[in-house]
Design a protein around this motif. Structure first.
Motif, PDB file in Angstrom:
ATOM      1  N   UNK A 125       0.828  -1.209   0.000  1.00  0.00           N
ATOM      2  CA  UNK A 125       0.000   0.000   0.000  1.00  0.00           C
ATOM      3  C   UNK A 125       0.859   1.254   0.000  1.00  0.00           C
ATOM      4  N   UNK A 126       1.942   1.230   0.772  1.00  0.00           N
ATOM      5  CA  UNK A 126       2.822   2.403   0.858  1.00  0.00           C
ATOM      6  C   UNK A 126       3.469   2.688  -0.483  1.00  0.00           C
ATOM      7  N   UNK A 127       3.871   1.652  -1.209  1.00  0.00           N
ATOM      8  CA  UNK A 127       4.496   1.841  -2.525  1.00  0.00           C
ATOM      9  C   UNK A 127       3.534   2.536  -3.484  1.00  0.00           C
ATOM     10  N   UNK A 128       2.313   2.007  -3.581  1.00  0.00           N
ATOM     11  CA  UNK A 128       1.340   2.558  -4.523  1.00  0.00           C
ATOM     12  C   UNK A 128       0.969   3.996  -4.157  1.00  0.00           C
ATOM     13  N   UNK A 129       0.744   4.237  -2.876  1.00  0.00           N
ATOM     14  CA  UNK A 129       0.291   5.566  -2.459  1.00  0.00           C
ATOM     15  C   UNK A 129       1.434   6.585  -2.465  1.00  0.00           C
ATOM     16  N   UNK A 130       2.656   6.130  -2.232  1.00  0.00           N
ATOM     17  CA  UNK A 130       3.784   7.043  -2.332  1.00  0.00           C
ATOM     18  C   UNK A 130       3.967   7.522  -3.763  1.00  0.00           C
ATOM     19  N   UNK A 131       3.753   6.638  -4.712  1.00  0.00           N
ATOM     20  CA  UNK A 131       3.845   7.040  -6.115  1.00  0.00           C
ATOM     21  C   UNK A 131       2.764   8.072  -6.438  1.00  0.00           C
ATOM     22  N   UNK A 132       1.562   7.859  -5.893  1.00  0.00           N
ATOM     23  CA  UNK A 132       0.483   8.828  -6.109  1.00  0.00           C
ATOM     24  C   UNK A 132       0.827  10.161  -5.457  1.00  0.00           C
ATOM     25  N   UNK A 133       1.416  10.107  -4.260  1.00  0.00           N
ATOM     26  CA  UNK A 133       1.809  11.334  -3.583  1.00  0.00           C
ATOM     27  C   UNK A 133       2.887  12.091  -4.329  1.00  0.00           C
ATOM     28  N   UNK A 134       3.854  11.358  -4.875  1.00  0.00           N
ATOM     29  CA  UNK A 134       4.928  12.001  -5.641  1.00  0.00           C
ATOM     30  C   UNK A 134       4.370  12.664  -6.894  1.00  0.00           C
ATOM     31  N   UNK A 135       3.379  12.037  -7.515  1.00  0.00           N
ATOM     32  CA  UNK A 135       2.748  12.656  -8.678  1.00  0.00           C
ATOM     33  C   UNK A 135       2.029  13.942  -8.262  1.00  0.00           C
ATOM     34  N   UNK A 164      -0.325   2.009   5.988  1.00  0.00           N
ATOM     35  CA  UNK A 164       0.778   2.098   5.032  1.00  0.00           C
ATOM     36  C   UNK A 164       0.448   3.015   3.871  1.00  0.00           C
ATOM     37  N   UNK A 165      -0.798   2.962   3.405  1.00  0.00           N
ATOM     38  CA  UNK A 165      -1.201   3.809   2.293  1.00  0.00           C
ATOM     39  C   UNK A 165      -1.185   5.288   2.647  1.00  0.00           C
ATOM     40  N   UNK A 166      -1.733   5.617   3.811  1.00  0.00           N
ATOM     41  CA  UNK A 166      -1.790   7.023   4.227  1.00  0.00           C
ATOM     42  C   UNK A 166      -0.396   7.602   4.419  1.00  0.00           C
ATOM     43  N   UNK A 167       0.460   6.851   5.109  1.00  0.00           N
ATOM     44  CA  UNK A 167       1.820   7.342   5.358  1.00  0.00           C
ATOM     45  C   UNK A 167       2.625   7.349   4.062  1.00  0.00           C
ATOM     46  N   UNK A 168       2.371   6.375   3.202  1.00  0.00           N
ATOM     47  CA  UNK A 168       3.059   6.341   1.910  1.00  0.00           C
ATOM     48  C   UNK A 168       2.732   7.555   1.063  1.00  0.00           C
ATOM     49  N   UNK A 169       1.453   7.953   1.028  1.00  0.00           N
ATOM     50  CA  UNK A 169       1.070   9.139   0.264  1.00  0.00           C
ATOM     51  C   UNK A 169       1.768  10.368   0.821  1.00  0.00           C
ATOM     52  N   UNK A 228      11.708   0.130   8.331  1.00  0.00           N
ATOM     53  CA  UNK A 228      12.705   0.282   7.266  1.00  0.00           C
ATOM     54  C   UNK A 228      12.202  -0.302   5.946  1.00  0.00           C
ATOM     55  N   UNK A 229      11.525  -1.448   6.017  1.00  0.00           N
ATOM     56  CA  UNK A 229      11.040  -2.069   4.783  1.00  0.00           C
ATOM     57  C   UNK A 229       9.927  -1.248   4.133  1.00  0.00           C
ATOM     58  N   UNK A 230       9.009  -0.732   4.961  1.00  0.00           N
ATOM     59  CA  UNK A 230       7.927   0.095   4.406  1.00  0.00           C
ATOM     60  C   UNK A 230       8.493   1.391   3.846  1.00  0.00           C
ATOM     61  N   UNK A 231       9.408   2.015   4.596  1.00  0.00           N
ATOM     62  CA  UNK A 231      10.019   3.254   4.154  1.00  0.00           C
ATOM     63  C   UNK A 231      10.846   3.048   2.883  1.00  0.00           C
TER      64      UNK A 231
END
Length: 252
Positions: free
Chosen positions: A79-89, A141-146, A179-182
């Motif tokens: 979830x963090x991977x997908x939402x971080x990409x959305x946040x970066x966009x 994970x999604x919220x923090x990833x974004x 560390x893995x999520x980050x």
């Protein structure tokens, strides 16, 4: 001289990040102060190169020594991977100023709660299982990833609280999962921003070396001294982050 200054900042950020998270509050402001006229997306993208390298090194060290509880960690990573990409966009489209002003207040709540619960994170006693654990991991994970994708500083501290408070991990096991999520959030944001041309690779690689060296020192200290040490460093880091983010948001 700017590269040398940022190498030192990346080393310190990697050390702190490996122990308790929050290294981005050193690395990001240092880069913005050194190059105030560069686009924010490019500066954030450059820090992701350094952060990814340091986090990868710390994740390897923790993974060799500390058991990873994948039932919560794996969904959070995805979830963090997908939402971080959305946040970066989103970073390439909108300003991050509102998040910057809100951050010191959120960190203040986390600090008060951690101080009030003196036993928090001293024992490893997971509290969730099954589908409840997976859904919480996906949402958290999604919220923090974004957030990490669109802004970033303090992400490690938020992840630590997620694994300690919500999942019931001790601080050492929480640090390993964090560390893995980050790592996944840094990778996702780096890939997106690189595709948009928002990474200064020469500087990013110099900072990556400093971050890796710092993370080696930090993870060694955490593994040697255990959860109580990580908790103490976490409290110091969050206190410093509150002061720094409040200054940047409302005074500077």
């Amino acid at each position: 001289m700017e590269f040398l200054f940022l190498f030192a900042a990346a080393f310190l950020a990697g050390l702190i990040d490996a122990v308790a998270g929050g290294g981005g509050l050193i690395q990001v402001p240092a880069l913005f102060s050194a190059y105030p006229n560069h686009p924010p997306a490019t500066l954030i993208g450059t820090t992701k190169v350094a952060s990814f390298a340091g986090t990868f090194n710390a994740a390897l060290r923790y993974g060799r020594t500390v058991r990873i509880y994948w039932s919560a960690t794996a969904p959070a990573v995805v979830a963090a991977f997908a939402c971080s990409m959305a946040g970066a966009y989103a970073l390439t489209l909108v300003p991050a100023e509102p998040l910057r002003k809100l951050l010191p207040f959120v960190l203040g709540v986390l600090l008060i709660y951690t101080l009030a619960r003196k036993d928090l994170g001293t024992e490893h006693a997971p509290t969730l299982s099954g589908s409840a654990e997976r859904w919480v991991a996906l949402l958290g994970g999604g919220a923090i990833g974004f957030y990490d994708g669109i802004f970033g500083p303090g992400t490690g501290s938020f992840l630590m609280i997620l694994f300690v408070r919500v999942f019931g991990y001790d601080f050492l096991h929480a640090a390993a999962s964090t560390k893995l999520v980050n790592l996944s959030t840094n990778l996702a944001a780096m890939l997106l921003l690189a595709s948009k041309g928002h990474i200064w690779w020469q500087l990013g690689l110099v900072m990556a070396v400093g971050n890796v060296l710092g993370s080696q020192v930090g993870s060694r200290l955490a593994l040697k001294h255990g959860s109580r040490f990580v908790r103490k460093v976490f409290l110091v880091v969050v206190t410093a982050l509150i002061a720094k983010t409040a200054w940047d948001a409302f005074v500077r």
